[in-house]
Design a protein around this motif. Structure first.
Motif, PDB file in Angstrom:
ATOM      1  N   GLN A  38       0.883  -1.207   0.123  1.00 22.43           N
ATOM      2  CA  GLN A  38       0.122  -0.005   0.055  1.00 22.43           C
ATOM      3  C   GLN A  38       0.962   1.218   0.146  1.00 22.43           C
ATOM      4  O   GLN A  38       2.080   1.345   0.665  1.00 22.43           O
ATOM      5  N   ASP A  39       0.431   2.371  -0.886  1.00 23.32           N
ATOM      6  CA  ASP A  39       1.038   3.588  -0.620  1.00 23.32           C
ATOM      7  C   ASP A  39       1.033   3.982   0.567  1.00 23.32           C
ATOM      8  O   ASP A  39       0.039   3.916   1.228  1.00 23.32           O
ATOM      9  N   LYS A  40       2.147   4.984   1.123  1.00 21.68           N
ATOM     10  CA  LYS A  40       2.023   5.309   2.291  1.00 21.68           C
ATOM     11  C   LYS A  40       0.975   6.386   2.603  1.00 21.68           C
ATOM     12  O   LYS A  40       0.416   6.542   3.406  1.00 21.68           O
ATOM     13  N   SER A  41       0.852   7.348   1.434  1.00 20.98           N
ATOM     14  CA  SER A  41      -0.235   8.299   1.550  1.00 20.98           C
ATOM     15  C   SER A  41      -1.456   7.693   1.591  1.00 20.98           C
ATOM     16  O   SER A  41      -2.534   8.390   2.211  1.00 20.98           O
ATOM     17  N   GLU A  42      -1.896   6.492   0.740  1.00 23.99           N
ATOM     18  CA  GLU A  42      -3.243   5.798   1.021  1.00 23.99           C
ATOM     19  C   GLU A  42      -3.344   5.051   2.596  1.00 23.99           C
ATOM     20  O   GLU A  42      -4.275   5.464   3.251  1.00 23.99           O
ATOM     21  N   ALA A  43      -2.251   4.693   3.205  1.00 23.84           N
ATOM     22  CA  ALA A  43      -2.309   4.324   4.396  1.00 23.84           C
ATOM     23  C   ALA A  43      -2.604   5.381   5.476  1.00 23.84           C
ATOM     24  O   ALA A  43      -3.222   5.119   6.312  1.00 23.84           O
ATOM     25  N   VAL A  44      -1.806   6.569   5.249  1.00 23.18           N
ATOM     26  CA  VAL A  44      -2.105   7.476   6.301  1.00 23.18           C
ATOM     27  C   VAL A  44      -3.466   8.126   6.142  1.00 23.18           C
ATOM     28  O   VAL A  44      -4.053   8.163   7.300  1.00 23.18           O
ATOM     29  N   MET A  45      -4.180   8.185   5.063  1.00 24.30           N
ATOM     30  CA  MET A  45      -5.476   8.580   4.549  1.00 24.30           C
ATOM     31  C   MET A  45      -6.346   7.717   5.455  1.00 24.30           C
ATOM     32  O   MET A  45      -7.439   8.127   5.962  1.00 24.30           O
ATOM     33  N   ALA A  46      -6.079   6.325   5.348  1.00 19.58           N
ATOM     34  CA  ALA A  46      -7.027   5.413   6.131  1.00 19.58           C
ATOM     35  C   ALA A  46      -7.151   5.528   7.344  1.00 19.58           C
ATOM     36  O   ALA A  46      -8.110   5.431   8.196  1.00 19.58           O
ATOM     37  N   VAL A  47      -5.859   5.590   7.988  1.00 16.18           N
ATOM     38  CA  VAL A  47      -5.684   5.767   9.298  1.00 16.18           C
ATOM     39  C   VAL A  47      -6.249   6.867   9.922  1.00 16.18           C
ATOM     40  O   VAL A  47      -7.263   6.916  10.904  1.00 16.18           O
ATOM     41  N   ASP A  48      -6.148   8.106   9.306  1.00 16.55           N
ATOM     42  CA  ASP A  48      -6.572   9.289   9.773  1.00 16.55           C
ATOM     43  C   ASP A  48      -8.176   9.151   9.542  1.00 16.55           C
ATOM     44  O   ASP A  48      -8.790   9.849  10.475  1.00 16.55           O
TER      45      ASP A  48
END
Length: 108
Positions: A66-76
């Motif tokens: 998973q892309d970091k930006s996608e993972a960060v958005m999911a957690v946020d």
């Protein structure tokens, strides 16, 4: 004499029901707080990673990149949902307590 006894039994049943609802609310809040802490921990770990770091998420028995930006958005997004849900449940909890207090004072 039976009428006051029925009224007391009714109040007792209602009290037990409210206690059950309160316990369910407490359990749900504890679960949300646990999820919130877990996601905040993940958020902190993501902050330490480089933008090109490899991040994997588990989907069933498979790990998917998973892309970091996608993972960060999911957690946020999860954290935002959890905070909103805690706010809603807090309001329900307060209304239940107010209702119970009003019923209790009405029985005095």
């Amino acid at each position: 004499m039976a009428d006051p006894q029925r009224q007391l039994q009714s109040l007792s049943d209602e009290y037990q029901k409210l206690q059950g609802e309160l316990q369910s609310a407490v359990d749900a809040r504890q679960k949300l707080e646990s999820q919130q802490q877990e996601n905040k921990g993940v958020q902190k770990e993501f902050a330490k990673l480089k933008d090109d770091a490899n991040i994997y998420k588990i989907v069933g028995p498979v790990l998917l990149k998973q892309d970091k930006s996608e993972a960060v958005m999911a957690v946020d997004g999860r954290l935002e949902f959890i905070e909103k849900e805690m706010y809603v449940r807090r309001g329900r909890h307060q209304r239940a307590i107010l209702y119970f207090e009003a019923r209790r004072h009405g029985a005095d």
